[in-house]
Design a protein around this motif. Structure first.
Motif, PDB file in Angstrom:
ATOM      1  N   GLU A  91     -58.276  46.476  43.003  1.00 26.18           N
ATOM      2  CA  GLU A  91     -58.843  45.507  42.058  1.00 26.18           C
ATOM      3  C   GLU A  91     -60.135  45.985  41.416  1.00 26.18           C
ATOM      4  N   GLN A  96     -57.037  40.942  37.004  1.00 26.92           N
ATOM      5  CA  GLN A  96     -55.781  40.213  37.224  1.00 26.92           C
ATOM      6  C   GLN A  96     -54.952  40.136  35.956  1.00 26.92           C
ATOM      7  N   ASP A  99     -53.330  43.507  35.690  1.00 31.16           N
ATOM      8  CA  ASP A  99     -52.398  43.515  36.804  1.00 31.16           C
ATOM      9  C   ASP A  99     -50.988  43.210  36.318  1.00 31.16           C
TER      10      ASP A  99
END
Lengths: 119, 119
Positions: A91, A96, A99
């Motif tokens: 991360e 995100q 991601d």
DNA sequence: TTCATATGTGACAATACAGTCACCTATTAA
DNA sequence: TTAATAGGTGACTGTATTGTCACATATGAA
């Protein structure tokens, strides 16, 4: 002029984790631990091309990086895989949002290579 | 007896990626690229404690690992971050099931440390 | 063309790391 | 207690890696 010129490495917070993962033997150890906890002797037996001390030193590096957690039981030491640092490492560069597409690309790749979802 | 005894390392498929990430300078380079593409000269200017050749050699390692993709534009070379190998590396040890709890633990940790989701 | 900027490369020195040796401690069984 | 097994550690050596030098190529501006 300042005396901080010999500082050899920047060394960020996850330094131990990255350095631990840089060695293929240590990655192979984590591969074994993915299948479940192993005692040190079991791991040593799985790597006959290396001495016991070599394996133990690698385990220590992994433990210092919190990639392996240990639990003593009598004279046995059980080594467990800990995925949390792996997630932190990932991360660091992938938000995100990103991601989404990185994961999608990989799933697509897997689908192409496997070409079947049996197993 | 066989001449393959000097094989120094097992070296799995993502070996380049792990080795590339082992160096803090290279990780700092990726940190910069997370904010967007940079030319080589821009990156060199960001690391005054290192020579230009040092930075370029690190960039080459990152490029060989596919962590950095480059695009030439005139005499400029734009360096882009590529997250796919990071994802592959992560998924090596964390199945999509375990992904759940590892991610949850981290989100919990972030929540504790930030103590607010304001931002 | 001439000059400045951006990038590319071979060879070398200092350092860090992987793997080994011998030796030691702790737990379990007889 | 003695013996056997599991685990733990300091010092050493060969190799790999990092970071540096000088030199070379390519694009853009004057």
């Amino acid at each position: 002029m300042d005396d901080a010129k010999q500082q050899p490495k920047p060394a960020d917070s996850l330094d131990d984790v990255f350095r631990a993962l840089a060695d293929p033997t240590r990655r192979a150890l984590l591969d074994e631990l993915k299948g479940g906890a192993r005692t040190t002797s079991q791991l040593v037996a799985l790597f006959p091309e290396m001495t016991r001390f070599g394996v133990m030193k690698h385990l220590k590096v992994l433990e210092d990086a919190s990639l392996v957690l240990t639990r003593k039981e009598g004279r046995l030491r059980w080594n467990h895989l800990n995925a949390v640092p792996l997630r932190q490492m990932y991360e660091r560069w992938v938000s995100q949002y990103e991601d989404q597409w990185a994961g999608s690309l990989l799933r697509l790749k897997d689908k192409i290579e496997q070409n079947s979802q049996g197993e």
